[in-house]
Design a protein around this motif. Structure first.
Motif, PDB file in Angstrom:
ATOM      1  N   VAL A  85       5.258   5.115  10.809  1.00  0.00           N
ATOM      2  CA  VAL A  85       5.972   3.822  10.762  1.00  0.00           C
ATOM      3  C   VAL A  85       5.548   2.956  11.957  1.00  0.00           C
ATOM      4  CG1 VAL A  85       8.250   2.724  10.913  1.00  0.00           C
ATOM      5  CG2 VAL A  85       7.926   4.760   9.471  1.00  0.00           C
ATOM      6  N   ARG A  86       5.445   3.578  13.121  1.00  0.00           N
ATOM      7  CA  ARG A  86       5.026   2.809  14.305  1.00  0.00           C
ATOM      8  C   ARG A  86       3.601   2.286  14.132  1.00  0.00           C
ATOM      9  NH1 ARG A  86       7.064   7.379  16.955  1.00  0.00           N
ATOM     10  NH2 ARG A  86       9.272   7.123  17.352  1.00  0.00           N
ATOM     11  N   ARG A  87       2.748   3.140  13.539  1.00  0.00           N
ATOM     12  CA  ARG A  87       1.346   2.738  13.313  1.00  0.00           C
ATOM     13  C   ARG A  87       1.268   1.508  12.413  1.00  0.00           C
ATOM     14  NH1 ARG A  87      -1.557   7.543  10.541  1.00  0.00           N
ATOM     15  NH2 ARG A  87      -2.645   5.799   9.578  1.00  0.00           N
ATOM     16  N   VAL A  88       1.983   1.551  11.276  1.00  0.00           N
ATOM     17  CA  VAL A  88       1.839   0.422  10.339  1.00  0.00           C
ATOM     18  C   VAL A  88       2.494  -0.833  10.917  1.00  0.00           C
ATOM     19  CG1 VAL A  88       1.564   1.903   8.310  1.00  0.00           C
ATOM     20  CG2 VAL A  88       3.835   0.999   8.856  1.00  0.00           C
ATOM     21  N   ALA A  89       3.551  -0.648  11.705  1.00  0.00           N
ATOM     22  CA  ALA A  89       4.166  -1.820  12.355  1.00  0.00           C
ATOM     23  C   ALA A  89       3.164  -2.439  13.328  1.00  0.00           C
ATOM     24  CB  ALA A  89       5.447  -1.418  13.079  1.00  0.00           C
ATOM     25  N   PHE A 134       3.911  -1.827   3.390  1.00  0.00           N
ATOM     26  CA  PHE A 134       3.585  -0.394   3.380  1.00  0.00           C
ATOM     27  C   PHE A 134       4.731   0.390   2.764  1.00  0.00           C
ATOM     28  CE2 PHE A 134       3.255   3.907   5.082  1.00  0.00           C
ATOM     29  CZ  PHE A 134       1.927   4.187   4.804  1.00  0.00           C
ATOM     30  N   GLN A 135       4.389   1.210   1.760  1.00  0.00           N
ATOM     31  CA  GLN A 135       5.394   2.074   1.118  1.00  0.00           C
ATOM     32  C   GLN A 135       5.447   3.398   1.839  1.00  0.00           C
ATOM     33  OE1 GLN A 135       4.227   4.932  -0.964  1.00  0.00           O
ATOM     34  NE2 GLN A 135       6.353   5.648  -1.013  1.00  0.00           N
ATOM     35  N   MET A 148       0.837  -1.202   0.000  1.00  0.00           N
ATOM     36  CA  MET A 148       0.000   0.000   0.000  1.00  0.00           C
ATOM     37  C   MET A 148       0.875   1.256   0.000  1.00  0.00           C
ATOM     38  SD  MET A 148      -2.543   1.367   2.957  1.00  0.00           S
ATOM     39  CE  MET A 148      -4.186   1.325   2.296  1.00  0.00           C
ATOM     40  N   ALA A 149       0.453   2.272  -0.746  1.00  0.00           N
ATOM     41  CA  ALA A 149       1.203   3.530  -0.817  1.00  0.00           C
ATOM     42  C   ALA A 149       0.871   4.425   0.374  1.00  0.00           C
ATOM     43  CB  ALA A 149       0.859   4.270  -2.107  1.00  0.00           C
ATOM     44  N   THR A 150       1.833   5.268   0.744  1.00  0.00           N
ATOM     45  CA  THR A 150       1.555   6.303   1.749  1.00  0.00           C
ATOM     46  C   THR A 150       0.299   7.090   1.353  1.00  0.00           C
ATOM     47  OG1 THR A 150       3.898   6.590   2.312  1.00  0.00           O
ATOM     48  CG2 THR A 150       2.440   8.429   2.799  1.00  0.00           C
ATOM     49  N   GLY A 151       0.230   7.499   0.098  1.00  0.00           N
ATOM     50  CA  GLY A 151      -0.850   8.379  -0.367  1.00  0.00           C
ATOM     51  C   GLY A 151      -2.104   7.612  -0.752  1.00  0.00           C
ATOM     52  N   SER A 152      -2.715   6.939   0.247  1.00  0.00           N
ATOM     53  CA  SER A 152      -3.886   6.095  -0.034  1.00  0.00           C
ATOM     54  C   SER A 152      -5.163   6.710   0.506  1.00  0.00           C
ATOM     55  CB  SER A 152      -3.678   4.707   0.586  1.00  0.00           C
ATOM     56  OG  SER A 152      -2.659   4.020  -0.106  1.00  0.00           O
ATOM     57  N   GLY A 160       0.565  -4.511  11.765  1.00  0.00           N
ATOM     58  CA  GLY A 160       0.973  -5.808  11.221  1.00  0.00           C
ATOM     59  C   GLY A 160       1.619  -5.786   9.854  1.00  0.00           C
ATOM     60  N   ALA A 161       2.150  -4.637   9.426  1.00  0.00           N
ATOM     61  CA  ALA A 161       2.822  -4.612   8.111  1.00  0.00           C
ATOM     62  C   ALA A 161       4.001  -5.578   8.127  1.00  0.00           C
ATOM     63  CB  ALA A 161       3.313  -3.202   7.807  1.00  0.00           C
ATOM     64  N   GLU A 162       4.048  -6.436   7.123  1.00  0.00           N
ATOM     65  CA  GLU A 162       5.170  -7.379   7.035  1.00  0.00           C
ATOM     66  C   GLU A 162       6.450  -6.654   6.627  1.00  0.00           C
ATOM     67  OE1 GLU A 162       5.016 -10.167   3.743  1.00  0.00           O
ATOM     68  OE2 GLU A 162       6.461 -11.491   4.712  1.00  0.00           O
ATOM     69  N   ALA A 163       6.293  -5.649   5.763  1.00  0.00           N
ATOM     70  CA  ALA A 163       7.476  -4.962   5.238  1.00  0.00           C
ATOM     71  C   ALA A 163       7.210  -3.473   5.105  1.00  0.00           C
ATOM     72  CB  ALA A 163       7.852  -5.546   3.873  1.00  0.00           C
ATOM     73  N   LEU A 164       8.284  -2.716   5.294  1.00  0.00           N
ATOM     74  CA  LEU A 164       8.255  -1.275   5.041  1.00  0.00           C
ATOM     75  C   LEU A 164       9.119  -1.034   3.807  1.00  0.00           C
ATOM     76  CD1 LEU A 164       7.303   1.466   6.402  1.00  0.00           C
ATOM     77  CD2 LEU A 164       9.664   1.657   7.210  1.00  0.00           C
ATOM     78  N   VAL A 165       8.543  -0.389   2.817  1.00  0.00           N
ATOM     79  CA  VAL A 165       9.248  -0.152   1.555  1.00  0.00           C
ATOM     80  C   VAL A 165       9.513   1.351   1.448  1.00  0.00           C
ATOM     81  CG1 VAL A 165       9.135  -0.403  -0.953  1.00  0.00           C
ATOM     82  CG2 VAL A 165       8.031  -2.112   0.518  1.00  0.00           C
ATOM     83  N   VAL A 166      10.753   1.741   1.634  1.00  0.00           N
ATOM     84  CA  VAL A 166      11.079   3.166   1.660  1.00  0.00           C
ATOM     85  C   VAL A 166      11.452   3.615   0.244  1.00  0.00           C
ATOM     86  CG1 VAL A 166      12.480   4.948   2.744  1.00  0.00           C
ATOM     87  CG2 VAL A 166      12.022   2.809   3.967  1.00  0.00           C
ATOM     88  N   THR A 167      10.682   4.535  -0.285  1.00  0.00           N
ATOM     89  CA  THR A 167      10.947   5.017  -1.645  1.00  0.00           C
ATOM     90  C   THR A 167      11.991   6.124  -1.605  1.00  0.00           C
ATOM     91  OG1 THR A 167       8.713   4.437  -2.313  1.00  0.00           O
ATOM     92  CG2 THR A 167       9.875   6.029  -3.698  1.00  0.00           C
ATOM     93  N   VAL A 168      13.060   5.943  -2.383  1.00  0.00           N
ATOM     94  CA  VAL A 168      14.168   6.909  -2.330  1.00  0.00           C
ATOM     95  C   VAL A 168      14.422   7.608  -3.674  1.00  0.00           C
ATOM     96  CG1 VAL A 168      15.306   5.753  -0.394  1.00  0.00           C
ATOM     97  CG2 VAL A 168      15.895   5.084  -2.745  1.00  0.00           C
ATOM     98  N   ASP A 169      13.541   7.357  -4.652  1.00  0.00           N
ATOM     99  CA  ASP A 169      13.802   7.949  -5.974  1.00  0.00           C
ATOM    100  C   ASP A 169      12.956   9.189  -6.261  1.00  0.00           C
ATOM    101  OD1 ASP A 169      11.292   6.934  -6.457  1.00  0.00           O
ATOM    102  OD2 ASP A 169      11.931   5.415  -7.893  1.00  0.00           O
ATOM    103  N   THR A 170      12.360   9.739  -5.210  1.00  0.00           N
ATOM    104  CA  THR A 170      11.462  10.883  -5.445  1.00  0.00           C
ATOM    105  C   THR A 170      11.765  11.998  -4.440  1.00  0.00           C
ATOM    106  OG1 THR A 170       9.807   9.180  -6.005  1.00  0.00           O
ATOM    107  CG2 THR A 170       9.031  11.445  -5.974  1.00  0.00           C
ATOM    108  N   PRO A 171      12.965  12.583  -4.501  1.00  0.00           N
ATOM    109  CA  PRO A 171      13.307  13.617  -3.520  1.00  0.00           C
ATOM    110  C   PRO A 171      12.531  14.918  -3.727  1.00  0.00           C
ATOM    111  CG  PRO A 171      15.074  13.360  -5.123  1.00  0.00           C
ATOM    112  CD  PRO A 171      14.076  12.282  -5.408  1.00  0.00           C
TER     113      PRO A 171
END
Ligand SMILES: Cc1cc2nc3c(=O)[nH]c(=O)nc-3n(C[C@H](O)[C@H](O)[C@H](O)COP(=O)(O)O)c2cc1C
Length: 384
Positions: A145-149, A130-131, A109-113, A152-163
């Motif tokens: 980040v604490r909320r999604v953890a 969660f992205q 799921m994207a941050t901007g949902s 039960g988010a299995e993974a956190l996907v940090v997007t780094v290509d959009t500064p």
């Protein structure tokens, strides 16, 4: 309702999405950046790959199962994060998550949902990722980040290509944004697309308002408090290696970094403890001179293959593309536009149909290249 069974490939879903969505929404999905060179290069790099098939082998009982973080998924793909998915279909994020769960694959799921992560976790579950876009307001980012953890988010996907905000001229021209900006031009556009107007926008209005950013703190979605907080929740151009380290320390689950193209960056992210990388140029949406991801992939695989999970995206349209990605050394692929077009045309049922088509294409192609399992897809299949 579109006849989903009458759509036979992702390209047909794209055309059906174009009919259903207002032009400004269709362009938001379909468009890339500037002269759209990167998006074309992504596809050209995939289309250039030739397979040297093997035969004869018994290719019955093909198995698409793939190991991912110690558990099996039912095919080597997941649904990529796409902000604004809920604009295409009422609460599309729930449909994307349900279709992914039924297909036995993760949904990121994207941050901007338009639906909060907690609700998807509660009502759907499955392997949810969660992205994260790191906001300038770091303390609010860490709270998210604490909320999604906790949810039960299995993974956190940090997007780094959009500064910074990419140069997308169609969005500027169309006045695209969340909350929606109701200009004369896009109001006309909406009325010309009544299926979307009644089937999506009206449902939000009846449920209490326009689509908003539901992972954001409530102050962001109130007209009175929004102007003060919005700049603090925009893109951040100060995300560096130390920030990845902080997020690694903060998030207890799997940490992936999305938007890695350079082998040195891949090495550095693995050294910081990343469990996975997404080789991505954001579907060609950010840097128009970006190398095609399928051209960048071998460098990343040479640097960190076997040490981390490698996902590739940007241009995946067919099950056959998954074979190409695996032959080049990726563990799995993810789809942005393909599954979002599915959601745009039919919500959960549309996404399910897209995933079914890709599964069918993949298993057909596996038989034709002479393999029975995903692990048997290796570089030996590449011609030249
Ligand atoms: C409409 C749209 C919105 C997107 N929003 C995000 C986002 O919020 N965060 C992110 O990391 N990537 C985002 N992406 C990029 C996708 O995660 C993915 O990298 C890309 O779509 C892959 O290329 P493909 O569309 O050709 O499959 C978005 C892509 C699209 C098409």
């Amino acid at each position: 309702m579109t006849d989903l069974a009458g759509l036979y490939n992702v390209a047909e879903f794209r055309r059906a999405a174009k009919r259903r969505l207002p032009k400004w929404l269709f362009e938001y999905i379909d468009g890339a950046t500037e002269d759209e060179i990167a998006v074309r290069n992504n596809r050209a790099a995939i289309e250039r790959i030739r397979i040297l098939p093997r035969a004869p082998f018994d290719v019955s009982n093909r198995d698409l199962g793939t190991s991912l973080f110690g558990r099996t998924i039912d095919m080597p793909m997941l649904i990529a994060p796409t902000g604004g998915a809920g604009l295409m279909w009422f609460e599309a994020e729930l449909g994307l998550a349900r279709a992914a769960k039924a297909a036995g694959i993760p949904y990121c799921m994207a941050t901007g949902s338009q639906v909060p992560f907690e609700r998807v976790a509660r009502e759907v579950g499955g392997r949810l990722w969660f992205q994260l876009y790191v906001w300038p307001a770091r303390e609010i980012t860490y709270e998210l980040v604490r909320r999604v953890a906790a949810a039960g988010a299995e993974a956190l996907v940090v997007t780094v290509d959009t500064p910074v905000s990419p140069n997308r001229e169609y969005n500027a021209r169309n006045g695209f944004g969340v909350p929606l900006r109701l200009t004369a031009a896009n109001l006309t556009d909406m009325t010309l697309h009544p299926r979307w107007l009644l089937g999506t926008l009206l449902k939000y209005v009846l449920a209490g308002g326009l689509p908003e950013m539901r992972n954001h703190p409530p102050e962001y979605n109130r007209r009175r408090t929004r102007p003060a907080i919005a700049p603090r929740l925009g893109l951040s151009d100060t995300v560096d290696r130390a920030e990845i380290q902080r997020l690694r320390d903060l998030f207890p689950g799997k940490l992936l970094v999305k938007g890695i193209m350079h082998p040195q960056d891949a090495l550095d992210m693995v050294a910081l403890g990343a469990d996975g990388l997404v080789v991505s140029n954001h579907g060609g949406r950010n840097l128009d001179a970006a190398m095609a991801t399928f051209d960048a992939l071998p460098g990343v695989v040479a640097a960190v293959g076997g040490k981390t999970t490698i996902i590739v995206d940007s241009g995946i349209r067919r099950g056959l593309d998954i074979i190409k990605a695996r032959a080049l050394g990726a563990d799995l692929v993810q789809t942005g536009r393909a599954t979002l077009w599915g959601a745009s045309v039919g919500g959960e049922a549309g996404v399910t149909r897209v995933l079914d088509l890709m599964r069918h294409e993949l298993t057909t192609a596996m038989a034709n290249v002479g393999v029975r399992t995903i692990d048997e897809i290796t570089a030996d299949l590449l011609a030249g």
